[in-house]
Design a protein around this motif. Structure first.
Motif, PDB file in Angstrom:
ATOM      1  N   LEU A   1      -8.256   4.261  52.593  1.00 13.75           N
ATOM      2  CA  LEU A   1      -7.070   3.270  52.922  1.00 13.75           C
ATOM      3  C   LEU A   1      -6.740   3.002  54.280  1.00 13.75           C
ATOM      4  CD1 LEU A   1      -4.630   5.527  50.412  1.00 13.75           C
ATOM      5  CD2 LEU A   1      -5.786   3.160  50.010  1.00 13.75           C
ATOM      6  N   LEU A   2      -7.134   3.739  55.262  1.00 12.63           N
ATOM      7  CA  LEU A   2      -6.917   3.361  56.601  1.00 12.63           C
ATOM      8  C   LEU A   2      -7.920   2.140  57.035  1.00 12.63           C
ATOM      9  CD1 LEU A   2      -5.575   4.154  59.326  1.00 12.63           C
ATOM     10  CD2 LEU A   2      -7.415   5.815  59.913  1.00 12.63           C
ATOM     11  N   LYS A   3      -8.905   2.151  56.438  1.00 10.84           N
ATOM     12  CA  LYS A   3      -9.991   1.056  56.819  1.00 10.84           C
ATOM     13  C   LYS A   3      -9.483  -0.218  56.197  1.00 10.84           C
ATOM     14  CE  LYS A   3     -14.709  -0.149  56.713  1.00 10.84           C
ATOM     15  NZ  LYS A   3     -16.304   0.480  56.212  1.00 10.84           N
ATOM     16  N   LYS A   4      -9.115  -0.165  55.001  1.00  9.68           N
ATOM     17  CA  LYS A   4      -8.574  -1.162  54.128  1.00  9.68           C
ATOM     18  C   LYS A   4      -7.300  -1.675  54.799  1.00  9.68           C
ATOM     19  CE  LYS A   4      -9.617  -2.434  50.426  1.00  9.68           C
ATOM     20  NZ  LYS A   4     -10.666  -3.258  49.933  1.00  9.68           N
ATOM     21  N   ASN A   5      -6.611  -0.977  55.646  1.00  7.96           N
ATOM     22  CA  ASN A   5      -5.158  -1.487  56.098  1.00  7.96           C
ATOM     23  C   ASN A   5      -5.411  -1.392  57.687  1.00  7.96           C
ATOM     24  OD1 ASN A   5      -2.592  -2.754  55.684  1.00  7.96           O
ATOM     25  ND2 ASN A   5      -1.605  -0.592  56.084  1.00  7.96           N
ATOM     26  N   GLU A   6      -6.667  -1.541  58.099  1.00  6.50           N
ATOM     27  CA  GLU A   6      -6.983  -1.611  59.638  1.00  6.50           C
ATOM     28  C   GLU A   6      -6.058  -2.252  60.599  1.00  6.50           C
ATOM     29  OE1 GLU A   6     -10.984  -1.321  62.268  1.00  6.50           O
ATOM     30  OE2 GLU A   6     -10.931  -2.076  60.441  1.00  6.50           O
ATOM     31  N   GLN A   7      -5.873  -3.596  59.949  1.00  3.70           N
ATOM     32  CA  GLN A   7      -4.920  -4.552  61.110  1.00  3.70           C
ATOM     33  C   GLN A   7      -3.385  -4.037  61.147  1.00  3.70           C
ATOM     34  OE1 GLN A   7      -5.321  -8.638  59.857  1.00  3.70           O
ATOM     35  NE2 GLN A   7      -7.501  -8.706  60.057  1.00  3.70           N
ATOM     36  N   VAL A   8      -3.011  -3.502  59.973  1.00  3.35           N
ATOM     37  CA  VAL A   8      -1.784  -3.160  60.212  1.00  3.35           C
ATOM     38  C   VAL A   8      -1.456  -1.732  60.854  1.00  3.35           C
ATOM     39  CG1 VAL A   8       0.324  -2.275  59.089  1.00  3.35           C
ATOM     40  CG2 VAL A   8      -0.962  -4.075  58.339  1.00  3.35           C
ATOM     41  N   MET A   9      -2.637  -1.115  60.881  1.00  3.02           N
ATOM     42  CA  MET A   9      -2.456   0.339  61.505  1.00  3.02           C
ATOM     43  C   MET A   9      -2.809   0.291  63.063  1.00  3.02           C
ATOM     44  SD  MET A   9      -1.567   2.507  59.211  1.00  3.02           S
ATOM     45  CE  MET A   9      -1.807   4.117  60.106  1.00  3.02           C
ATOM     46  N   GLN A  10      -3.477  -0.583  63.279  1.00  3.48           N
ATOM     47  CA  GLN A  10      -3.798  -0.813  64.912  1.00  3.48           C
ATOM     48  C   GLN A  10      -2.701  -0.978  65.527  1.00  3.48           C
ATOM     49  OE1 GLN A  10      -6.959  -3.856  65.123  1.00  3.48           O
ATOM     50  NE2 GLN A  10      -8.633  -2.183  64.811  1.00  3.48           N
ATOM     51  N   GLU A  11      -1.668  -2.183  64.878  1.00  7.75           N
ATOM     52  CA  GLU A  11      -0.380  -2.689  65.611  1.00  7.75           C
ATOM     53  C   GLU A  11       0.573  -1.515  65.565  1.00  7.75           C
ATOM     54  OE1 GLU A  11       2.450  -4.971  67.341  1.00  7.75           O
ATOM     55  OE2 GLU A  11      -0.047  -5.451  66.973  1.00  7.75           O
ATOM     56  N   TYR A  12       0.512  -0.764  64.227  1.00 14.21           N
ATOM     57  CA  TYR A  12       1.433   0.458  64.236  1.00 14.21           C
ATOM     58  C   TYR A  12       1.119   1.384  65.472  1.00 14.21           C
ATOM     59  CZ  TYR A  12       3.664   4.355  62.112  1.00 14.21           C
ATOM     60  OH  TYR A  12       4.297   5.555  61.957  1.00 14.21           O
ATOM     61  N   ALA A  13       0.017   1.701  65.445  1.00 11.19           N
ATOM     62  CA  ALA A  13      -0.366   2.571  66.606  1.00 11.19           C
ATOM     63  C   ALA A  13       0.142   2.190  67.969  1.00 11.19           C
ATOM     64  CB  ALA A  13      -2.035   3.056  66.676  1.00 11.19           C
ATOM     65  N   LYS A  14       0.069   0.579  68.376  1.00 10.05           N
ATOM     66  CA  LYS A  14       0.584   0.486  69.479  1.00 10.05           C
ATOM     67  C   LYS A  14       2.222   0.546  69.527  1.00 10.05           C
ATOM     68  CE  LYS A  14      -2.965  -3.336  70.145  1.00 10.05           C
ATOM     69  NZ  LYS A  14      -3.236  -4.917  69.977  1.00 10.05           N
ATOM     70  N   LEU A  15       2.763   0.164  68.608  1.00 12.52           N
ATOM     71  CA  LEU A  15       4.245   0.362  68.388  1.00 12.52           C
ATOM     72  C   LEU A  15       4.597   1.845  68.783  1.00 12.52           C
ATOM     73  CD1 LEU A  15       5.261  -2.040  65.333  1.00 12.52           C
ATOM     74  CD2 LEU A  15       5.650  -2.438  67.906  1.00 12.52           C
ATOM     75  N   LYS A  16       3.861   2.791  68.186  1.00 10.15           N
ATOM     76  CA  LYS A  16       4.191   4.196  68.133  1.00 10.15           C
ATOM     77  C   LYS A  16       4.169   4.702  69.456  1.00 10.15           C
ATOM     78  CE  LYS A  16       3.244   8.470  65.665  1.00 10.15           C
ATOM     79  NZ  LYS A  16       2.400   8.962  64.659  1.00 10.15           N
ATOM     80  N   GLU A  17       3.127   4.028  70.249  1.00  9.47           N
ATOM     81  CA  GLU A  17       2.711   4.345  71.970  1.00  9.47           C
ATOM     82  C   GLU A  17       3.851   3.805  72.668  1.00  9.47           C
ATOM     83  OE1 GLU A  17       0.543   6.531  74.639  1.00  9.47           O
ATOM     84  OE2 GLU A  17       0.252   6.530  72.386  1.00  9.47           O
ATOM     85  N   GLN A  18       4.706   2.835  72.546  1.00  5.43           N
ATOM     86  CA  GLN A  18       5.643   2.161  72.915  1.00  5.43           C
ATOM     87  C   GLN A  18       6.945   2.849  72.996  1.00  5.43           C
ATOM     88  OE1 GLN A  18       6.172  -1.976  71.954  1.00  5.43           O
ATOM     89  NE2 GLN A  18       4.353  -2.640  72.685  1.00  5.43           N
ATOM     90  N   TRP A  19       7.037   3.479  71.612  1.00  2.00           N
ATOM     91  CA  TRP A  19       7.940   4.459  71.466  1.00  2.00           C
ATOM     92  C   TRP A  19       7.958   5.778  72.037  1.00  2.00           C
ATOM     93  CZ3 TRP A  19       8.271   8.137  67.267  1.00  2.00           C
ATOM     94  CH2 TRP A  19       9.356   9.067  67.148  1.00  2.00           C
ATOM     95  N   LYS A  20       6.973   6.242  72.066  1.00  2.00           N
ATOM     96  CA  LYS A  20       6.641   7.318  72.963  1.00  2.00           C
ATOM     97  C   LYS A  20       6.987   7.280  74.058  1.00  2.00           C
ATOM     98  CE  LYS A  20       3.468   9.939  69.666  1.00  2.00           C
ATOM     99  NZ  LYS A  20       2.142  10.346  69.399  1.00  2.00           N
TER     100      LYS A  20
END
Length: 263
Positions: A140-159
């Motif tokens: 599922l992570l591979k199928k939704n790779e584009q969304v998860m890459q942006e989500y990781a960036k947002l999570k890093e900004q929040w941290k």
């Protein structure tokens, strides 16, 4: 303030009689102090926010059979859930101590011609191992790779405290439903022997992988054909008698036998 008042009592005083004193306490300063303290704590105290689990709910986009057939083959994925049993109880993995749930999945439209060996594949709920996604989560992570890459960036900004938690949740929700990104359409189909835990695990994977387009349906005749052909190919027993239904019917029968014996 406290005041002590002497009461002479009037008239003639008897020799040796004690004087009567009455005490009066004024609580007005205490009330003022309490109000000041309450005001101070209300202005200086940060209210604790309730800790709740963030759930990415499905969008208003209906994921029906018609839409699944119209979706790109690279985006659609169907998960057929099943739970293994030992007798009438769910089987447990000896190493992890968790119930064994199997996921049979296929991408795109079901291949009823069985032209390739990947017409139906098997995975399990494994989660992360050494910080790496495994099992169905990796698929599922591979199928939704584009969304998860942006989500990781947002999570890093929040941290890094570049954005607030409210901004992070709002941007993450917007990112999960971004129609400009390649997003999967997932159809979850719990089989007759699937436990509630298996279904909850599947929904958890949707939330973890930020998948907003998913639906829950019953397996179809086509799904049964795929499972039967996989049985013939691998020699494994996949389609078993419905254990949960047998347990449900066995319980009333046992109660009837017990009541008959008591009579």
């Amino acid at each position: 303030m406290a005041q002590i008042e002497q009461n002479s009592g009037g008239g003639k005083k008897k020799k040796g009689a004690q004087k009567k004193m009455s005490i009066h306490v004024d609580f007005t300063p205490m009330v003022d102090m309490n109000m000041l303290l309450i005001t101070f704590f209300m202005l200086c105290t940060t209210m604790i926010k309730s800790q709740t689990l963030q759930i990415v709910l499905p969008t208003n986009e209906d994921v029906k059979k018609e839409q699944q057939s119209q979706a790109k083959q690279s985006e659609a994925i169907t998960l057929i859930l099943d739970t293994e049993y030992n007798g009438d109880k769910p089987a447990v993995n000896a190493e992890t101590g968790k119930t064994v749930h199997n996921i049979y999945y296929y991408e795109g439209i079901a291949d009823t011609t069985f032209s390739t060996s990947k017409f139906l594949q098997k995975e399990q709920f494994i989660g992360n191992v050494n910080h790496e996604a495994q099992g169905i989560r990796k698929i599922l992570l591979k199928k939704n790779e584009q969304v998860m890459q942006e989500y990781a960036k947002l999570k890093e900004q929040w941290k890094n405290k570049e954005i607030t938690k409210e901004e992070f949740e709002k941007l993450a929700k917007k990112n999960a439903s971004d129609s400009l990104k390649t997003r999967p359409v997932v159809v979850i189909k719990p089989g007759p022997n699937t436990t509630y835990e298996g279904l909850i695990n599947a929904i958890d994977e949707m939330n973890i992988n930020q998948i907003s387009r998913y639906s829950i349906e019953l397996p179809t005749h086509t799904d049964t054909l795929l499972l039967r052909h996989l049985e013939q190919t691998t020699g494994q027993t996949i389609i078993r008698p419905t254990v949960r239904a047998a347990k449900a019917t066995a319980a009333p029968a046992a109660d009837e036998e017990a009541s008959a014996s008591n009579q």
